[in-house]
Design a protein around this motif. Structure first.
Motif, PDB file in Angstrom:
ATOM      1  N   GLY A 240      -9.748  16.352  -7.330  1.00  0.00           N
ATOM      2  CA  GLY A 240     -10.999  16.858  -6.796  1.00  0.00           C
ATOM      3  C   GLY A 240     -12.211  16.017  -7.150  1.00  0.00           C
ATOM      4  O   GLY A 240     -13.268  16.170  -6.535  1.00  0.00           O
ATOM      5  N   ARG A 241     -12.072  15.110  -8.126  1.00  0.00           N
ATOM      6  CA  ARG A 241     -13.197  14.276  -8.546  1.00  0.00           C
ATOM      7  C   ARG A 241     -12.985  12.792  -8.291  1.00  0.00           C
ATOM      8  O   ARG A 241     -13.935  12.072  -7.995  1.00  0.00           O
ATOM      9  CB  ARG A 241     -13.459  14.482 -10.056  1.00  0.00           C
ATOM     10  N   VAL A 242     -11.767  12.315  -8.425  1.00  0.00           N
ATOM     11  CA  VAL A 242     -11.527  10.872  -8.307  1.00  0.00           C
ATOM     12  C   VAL A 242     -11.347  10.488  -6.844  1.00  0.00           C
ATOM     13  O   VAL A 242     -10.449  10.978  -6.162  1.00  0.00           O
ATOM     14  CB  VAL A 242     -10.296  10.451  -9.128  1.00  0.00           C
ATOM     15  N   ARG A 243     -12.215   9.582  -6.385  1.00  0.00           N
ATOM     16  CA  ARG A 243     -12.216   9.185  -4.977  1.00  0.00           C
ATOM     17  C   ARG A 243     -11.846   7.719  -4.756  1.00  0.00           C
ATOM     18  O   ARG A 243     -11.690   7.283  -3.612  1.00  0.00           O
ATOM     19  CB  ARG A 243     -13.599   9.449  -4.374  1.00  0.00           C
ATOM     20  N   ALA A 244     -11.714   6.958  -5.838  1.00  0.00           N
ATOM     21  CA  ALA A 244     -11.386   5.539  -5.692  1.00  0.00           C
ATOM     22  C   ALA A 244     -10.631   5.063  -6.918  1.00  0.00           C
ATOM     23  O   ALA A 244     -10.928   5.476  -8.047  1.00  0.00           O
ATOM     24  CB  ALA A 244     -12.647   4.697  -5.501  1.00  0.00           C
ATOM     25  N   GLY A 245      -9.636   4.181  -6.707  1.00  0.00           N
ATOM     26  CA  GLY A 245      -8.869   3.619  -7.804  1.00  0.00           C
ATOM     27  C   GLY A 245      -8.579   2.150  -7.581  1.00  0.00           C
ATOM     28  O   GLY A 245      -8.162   1.759  -6.489  1.00  0.00           O
ATOM     29  N   GLY A 246      -8.820   1.339  -8.599  1.00  0.00           N
ATOM     30  CA  GLY A 246      -8.535  -0.089  -8.511  1.00  0.00           C
ATOM     31  C   GLY A 246      -7.580  -0.516  -9.611  1.00  0.00           C
ATOM     32  O   GLY A 246      -7.866  -0.308 -10.803  1.00  0.00           O
ATOM     33  N   SER A 247      -6.443  -1.084  -9.237  1.00  0.00           N
ATOM     34  CA  SER A 247      -5.464  -1.597 -10.193  1.00  0.00           C
ATOM     35  C   SER A 247      -5.426  -3.114 -10.098  1.00  0.00           C
ATOM     36  O   SER A 247      -5.249  -3.667  -9.011  1.00  0.00           O
ATOM     37  CB  SER A 247      -4.069  -1.030  -9.898  1.00  0.00           C
ATOM     38  N   PHE A 248      -5.584  -3.782 -11.243  1.00  0.00           N
ATOM     39  CA  PHE A 248      -5.608  -5.244 -11.286  1.00  0.00           C
ATOM     40  C   PHE A 248      -4.491  -5.737 -12.206  1.00  0.00           C
ATOM     41  O   PHE A 248      -4.444  -5.371 -13.367  1.00  0.00           O
ATOM     42  CB  PHE A 248      -6.974  -5.734 -11.768  1.00  0.00           C
ATOM     43  N   HIS A 249      -3.597  -6.546 -11.650  1.00  0.00           N
ATOM     44  CA  HIS A 249      -2.368  -6.988 -12.307  1.00  0.00           C
ATOM     45  C   HIS A 249      -1.732  -5.844 -13.080  1.00  0.00           C
ATOM     46  O   HIS A 249      -1.327  -5.970 -14.239  1.00  0.00           O
ATOM     47  CB  HIS A 249      -2.567  -8.240 -13.176  1.00  0.00           C
ATOM     48  N   GLY A 250      -1.673  -4.674 -12.437  1.00  0.00           N
ATOM     49  CA  GLY A 250      -1.077  -3.491 -13.042  1.00  0.00           C
ATOM     50  C   GLY A 250       0.439  -3.593 -13.069  1.00  0.00           C
ATOM     51  O   GLY A 250       1.053  -4.070 -12.120  1.00  0.00           O
ATOM     52  N   GLY A 251       1.043  -3.144 -14.156  1.00  0.00           N
ATOM     53  CA  GLY A 251       2.500  -3.166 -14.269  1.00  0.00           C
ATOM     54  C   GLY A 251       3.083  -1.771 -14.237  1.00  0.00           C
ATOM     55  O   GLY A 251       2.479  -0.820 -14.726  1.00  0.00           O
ATOM     56  N   GLY A 252       4.252  -1.623 -13.636  1.00  0.00           N
ATOM     57  CA  GLY A 252       4.924  -0.336 -13.631  1.00  0.00           C
ATOM     58  C   GLY A 252       4.357   0.668 -12.659  1.00  0.00           C
ATOM     59  O   GLY A 252       4.501   1.874 -12.858  1.00  0.00           O
ATOM     60  N   LEU A 253       3.743   0.203 -11.581  1.00  0.00           N
ATOM     61  CA  LEU A 253       3.215   1.124 -10.575  1.00  0.00           C
ATOM     62  C   LEU A 253       4.317   1.758  -9.743  1.00  0.00           C
ATOM     63  O   LEU A 253       4.183   2.891  -9.267  1.00  0.00           O
ATOM     64  CB  LEU A 253       2.238   0.391  -9.650  1.00  0.00           C
ATOM     65  N   ALA A 254       5.394   1.016  -9.537  1.00  0.00           N
ATOM     66  CA  ALA A 254       6.515   1.511  -8.736  1.00  0.00           C
ATOM     67  C   ALA A 254       7.807   1.206  -9.474  1.00  0.00           C
ATOM     68  O   ALA A 254       8.217   0.047  -9.570  1.00  0.00           O
ATOM     69  CB  ALA A 254       6.516   0.858  -7.351  1.00  0.00           C
ATOM     70  N   THR A 255       8.422   2.245 -10.011  1.00  0.00           N
ATOM     71  CA  THR A 255       9.671   2.073 -10.751  1.00  0.00           C
ATOM     72  C   THR A 255      10.732   3.008 -10.172  1.00  0.00           C
ATOM     73  O   THR A 255      10.464   3.785  -9.258  1.00  0.00           O
ATOM     74  CB  THR A 255       9.474   2.399 -12.244  1.00  0.00           C
ATOM     75  N   ASP A 256      11.924   2.938 -10.737  1.00  0.00           N
ATOM     76  CA  ASP A 256      13.007   3.836 -10.316  1.00  0.00           C
ATOM     77  C   ASP A 256      13.016   5.142 -11.099  1.00  0.00           C
ATOM     78  O   ASP A 256      13.877   5.997 -10.873  1.00  0.00           O
ATOM     79  CB  ASP A 256      14.368   3.134 -10.494  1.00  0.00           C
ATOM     80  N   ASN A 257      12.063   5.307 -12.009  1.00  0.00           N
ATOM     81  CA  ASN A 257      12.029   6.501 -12.844  1.00  0.00           C
ATOM     82  C   ASN A 257      11.490   7.710 -12.082  1.00  0.00           C
ATOM     83  O   ASN A 257      10.696   7.563 -11.145  1.00  0.00           O
ATOM     84  CB  ASN A 257      11.171   6.258 -14.083  1.00  0.00           C
ATOM     85  N   ALA A 258      11.879   8.874 -12.528  1.00  0.00           N
ATOM     86  CA  ALA A 258      11.439  10.111 -11.872  1.00  0.00           C
ATOM     87  C   ALA A 258       9.941  10.348 -12.031  1.00  0.00           C
ATOM     88  O   ALA A 258       9.349  11.102 -11.244  1.00  0.00           O
ATOM     89  CB  ALA A 258      12.212  11.297 -12.431  1.00  0.00           C
TER      90      ALA A 258
END
Length: 287
Positions: A185-203
């Motif tokens: 309800g508050r966060v309207r924008a997100g920036g990830s820079f050389h982020g790791g682990g954004l998409a994994t096989d974990n649940a």
């Protein structure tokens, strides 16, 4: 993610020709980096150290905002090396562009930012932070994000009628998605820079939380991170598309992991400035 493989990869690609020990020593002055330029028509800003209570303790953080008026808030999650002068400088610069910025010590459950910085060279700091990071579970991140957003909304410099942005670097990238999902309800924008682990096989992979968000996203990927996990960007694109959430996802060619903070050995000024400009564009259209 910033680990020994990434550090070795960066050293090789940078052609430093240094031993592992010499490479760590050369980068020991963590936090000392290139002076970032102020934006055109920069606003005067005021910063202060703050503490925020959470169910798990007290977060030490740096808050900076334009000297007058009320402004959209931004929550910054640093990389594995934590809250330090380079991230204070980045916060000041963002505040000069009209934002109230809170940059936090994500390892507060284990140590304050000054204690972590005093651990030694980059290798020593990364080793300690790697252990401290184990306490930053998905559940802990939800609790932290909720407390931090509540803190921001109480500050006189923050316009709580405007959306909040959040940014993250390296290990902070996944925290951006978790924050946006924790307080949609508050966060309207997100920036990830050389982020790791954004998409994994974990649940509990961050990309599975995208349907819970209401934010627009900028996902800036390092060239060598993409080479190690080329399918991640496609997984993210599919997840954002399925959730009908806007996202700019790009591999920054020639930019290595850690290219954005000005104290990083992989700092790439041209690509860092381009990523910064894209972040400001995202904020201007969403917050």
């Amino acid at each position: 993610m910033c680990d020994d493989l990434t550090e070795a990869d960066n050293a090789r690609l940078l052609g430093e020709g240094l031993s592992r020990r010499a490479f760590g020593t050369a980068a020991a002055a963590i936090g000392v980096g290139i002076l970032l330029p102020s934006p055109a028509n920069a606003l005067a800003v005021k910063g202060r150290d703050v503490t925020i209570r959470t169910p798990d303790g007290t977060i030490d953080a740096y808050f900076v905002a334009p000297a007058t008026g009320r402004h959209p808030a931004v929550l910054v999650w640093p990389d594995i090396y934590g809250l330090r002068p380079a991230f204070r400088q980045m916060a000041d610069r963002l505040a000069e562009s009209g934002y109230a910025v809170l940059t936090v010590n994500p390892f507060y459950r284990s140590a304050t930012a000054p204690v972590l910085a005093a651990s030694g060279d980059r290798s020593a700091i990364r080793g300690k932070a790697g252990e401290y990071r184990k306490l930053l579970t998905p559940e802990a991140t939800i609790a932290d994000a909720t407390a931090l957003v509540a803190f921001l909304d109480k500050q006189r410099e923050v316009n709580s009628k405007r959306g909040i942005g959040t940014t993250g670097y390296c290990m902070g990238g996944p925290l951006v998605v978790r924050t946006a999902a924790a307080v949609p309800g508050r966060v309207r924008a997100g920036g990830s820079f050389h982020g790791g682990g954004l998409a994994t096989d974990n649940a509990d992979s961050p990309h599975l939380l995208i349907p819970k968000t209401r934010a627009g996203f900028l996902i800036a990927i390092a060239d060598n991170d993409d080479a190690r996990a080329p399918g991640d960007k496609d997984t993210l694109r599919a997840a954002f598309a399925a959730a009908k959430r806007p996202a700019e996802i790009e591999v920054y060619k020639g930019a290595m992991h850690g290219w954005c903070p000005p104290d990083s050995e992989a700092y790439n000024q041209v690509q860092a400035e381009r990523a910064w400009a894209r972040l400001l564009d995202l904020f201007s259209t969403t917050l």
